[in-house]
Design an enzyme around this catalytic site. Structure first.
Site, PDB file in Angstrom:
ATOM      1  N   LEU A 352       0.804  -1.219   0.000  1.00 43.94           N
ATOM      2  CA  LEU A 352       0.000   0.000   0.000  1.00 43.94           C
ATOM      3  C   LEU A 352       0.840   1.273   0.000  1.00 43.94           C
ATOM      4  O   LEU A 352       0.287   2.372   0.111  1.00 43.94           O
ATOM      5  CB  LEU A 352      -0.931   0.010   1.224  1.00 43.94           C
ATOM      6  CG  LEU A 352      -2.006  -1.085   1.246  1.00 43.94           C
ATOM      7  CD1 LEU A 352      -2.748  -1.060   2.569  1.00 43.94           C
ATOM      8  CD2 LEU A 352      -2.976  -0.898   0.097  1.00 43.94           C
ATOM      9  N   ARG A 353       2.168   1.121  -0.105  1.00 47.74           N
ATOM     10  CA  ARG A 353       3.007   2.316  -0.093  1.00 47.74           C
ATOM     11  C   ARG A 353       2.682   3.232  -1.272  1.00 47.74           C
ATOM     12  O   ARG A 353       2.723   4.453  -1.150  1.00 47.74           O
ATOM     13  CB  ARG A 353       4.490   1.943  -0.123  1.00 47.74           C
ATOM     14  CG  ARG A 353       5.032   1.445   1.195  1.00 47.74           C
ATOM     15  CD  ARG A 353       6.547   1.564   1.255  1.00 47.74           C
ATOM     16  NE  ARG A 353       7.053   1.019   2.507  1.00 47.74           N
ATOM     17  CZ  ARG A 353       7.584  -0.192   2.633  1.00 47.74           C
ATOM     18  NH1 ARG A 353       7.671  -0.978   1.567  1.00 47.74           N
ATOM     19  NH2 ARG A 353       8.023  -0.625   3.786  1.00 47.74           N
ATOM     20  N   GLY A 354       2.383   2.646  -2.418  1.00 49.92           N
ATOM     21  CA  GLY A 354       2.054   3.456  -3.584  1.00 49.92           C
ATOM     22  C   GLY A 354       0.841   4.330  -3.358  1.00 49.92           C
ATOM     23  O   GLY A 354       0.831   5.519  -3.725  1.00 49.92           O
TER      24      GLY A 354
END
Length: 414
Positions: A352-354
């Site tokens: 979920l970093r993006g």
């Protein structure tokens, strides 16, 4: 300089500052400071514990005098506002200065395209932050998560700590640095013979709440990459020597640059960079001539050249300061958040970093443009830089990963 947005652009400035020595002393008192996670204030044998304590804290006057002396003696830096072209790289750097939680920038491109020159030119634009005087970790007097263990104890006891303002620090990590120099080291012999343990903070301590810059990061030794990964993941640096554990905060903006022809970056480290900027050689003949002339003018008279860009630098510095102050008020609609996550999901982005970085970067861009609401145009500007390095590589795919992100963006947002 080509405008990135309405006003001109420029970045942060920083300079190294002296780091006072630390001493560790043995005592029988137990830890009475609750911590969210294990901070490694000391490892005890029996009832004995080792704590970090500052030896001497300089007063405000001496600190300001040292800063002024360092400023006058440092080498002239090429002005950020004078850099021609490379708008994508400059924008990524500016957004990270406005919101350090974006997670840094990875700059990849041809040799001789001004990557390191642009990064180091940020020094003039970096804003000031509040730090505790004499603390080698640049502790934030208001945020316990950014305090060294000694400062946290003093604050929890109700003690008033001396505070001053200083520029955000930029620390260079050389390729040949040793692990001891990066992490810091402790003198075991002194602890055993005199009962006093001296701890010398490393580069990660200096970079706390600042910028850590690694030139040619793809050539960095694996053991140093592991150290950076650990510090970037936890926000803390732990020094383990002979059964003794000492930890201190190490929250920094990680900026790396390199030439892809010289080797690929490890995927684990690449994913730690919030944004990825690609830099290409300028092909326009007129622009190339302008770059050569500007560089020649700077080499001939650095001070005069910097003076000619003083007003633009100050204007950009003020714009950055205003954007940092207005950032908490910037809003992004739920519908736009859903579309960002849909783009990430359809591109098969791992984790979920993006999603998180794209949300943060688009809000920082809106703040930079003086708005309090994110638009689809803001997202379109930053999403290729936030996602291109997170896509799974297909050896048979000839299209650039950034173009894949742009195509998917317009498919979802249309």
């Amino acid at each position: 300089m080509a405008a990135l947005f309405s006003p001109s652009s420029s970045l942060l400035a920083s300079r190294p500052r002296s780091v006072p020595s630390l001493s560790l002393y043995s005592t029988n008192i137990r830890t009475h400071c609750q911590q969210r996670r294990y901070l490694g204030k000391g490892v005890g044998t029996g009832n004995r514990r080792l704590f970090i304590a500052n030896v001497a804290a300089p007063d405000v006057t001496s600190t300001e005098q040292a800063s002024q002396t360092a400023k006058e003696s440092q080498r002239p830096v090429y002005p950020f506002s004078a850099i021609v072209g490379q708008d994508e790289m400059k924008l990524c750097l500016l957004l990270n200065v406005i919101d350090p939680k974006i997670g840094g920038v990875m700059i990849m491109g041809d040799r001789g395209t001004g990557k390191s020159t642009t990064v180091r030119s940020l020094i003039d634009l970096l804003p000031e932050i509040q730090v505790v005087i004499g603390d080698p970790f640049n502790s934030d007097p208001e945020d316990p998560e950014s305090m060294g263990s000694d400062i946290r104890e003093r604050v929890m006891k109700g003690e008033q700590v001396p505070v001053t303002n200083m520029k955000i620090n930029m620390v260079d990590l050389p390729l040949g640095a040793t692990e001891d120099r990066v992490c810091g080291t402790i003198d075991i012999e002194k602890a055993l013979t005199e009962g006093v343990k001296a701890f010398e903070p490393g580069l990660l301590a200096k970079a706390n709440r600042g910028i850590l810059y690694v030139d040619e990061v793809n050539l960095l030794d694996d053991h140093l990459v592991d150290v950076l990964l650990d510090a970037a993941a936890s926000g803390w640096n732990t020094v383990e020597r002979e059964g003794i554990s000492i930890s201190h905060p190490a929250r920094f903006i990680l900026i790396g640059s390199g030439n892809p022809e010289e080797g690929e970056l490890r995927p684990q480290l690449l994913d730690r960079f919030g944004m990825h900027a690609q830099v290409g050689t300028v092909r326009d003949a007129e622009l190339r001539v302008k770059i050569v002339e500007e560089r020649a003018s700077f080499d001939k008279d650095p001070k005069g050249f910097r003076e000619s860009y003083k007003s633009e630098q100050e204007k950009l510095q003020q714009q950055i300061s205003t954007a940092r102050n207005n950032l908490p008020a910037v809003q992004i609609d739920h519908d736009l958040r859903v579309k960002i996550s849909k783009v990430c999901a359809e591109l098969n982005v791992d984790g979920l970093r993006g999603d998180i970085v794209t949300n943060r970067a688009s809000k920082a861009l809106a703040a930079l443009k003086g708005r309090d609401k994110v638009t689809a145009e803001d997202i379109a500007t930053v999403i290729p830089n936030c996602l291109r390095h997170r896509l799974r590589k297909d050896p048979l795919e000839s299209i650039d990963s950034g173009l894949l992100v742009v195509e998917k963006f317009y498919e979802v947002f249309s």
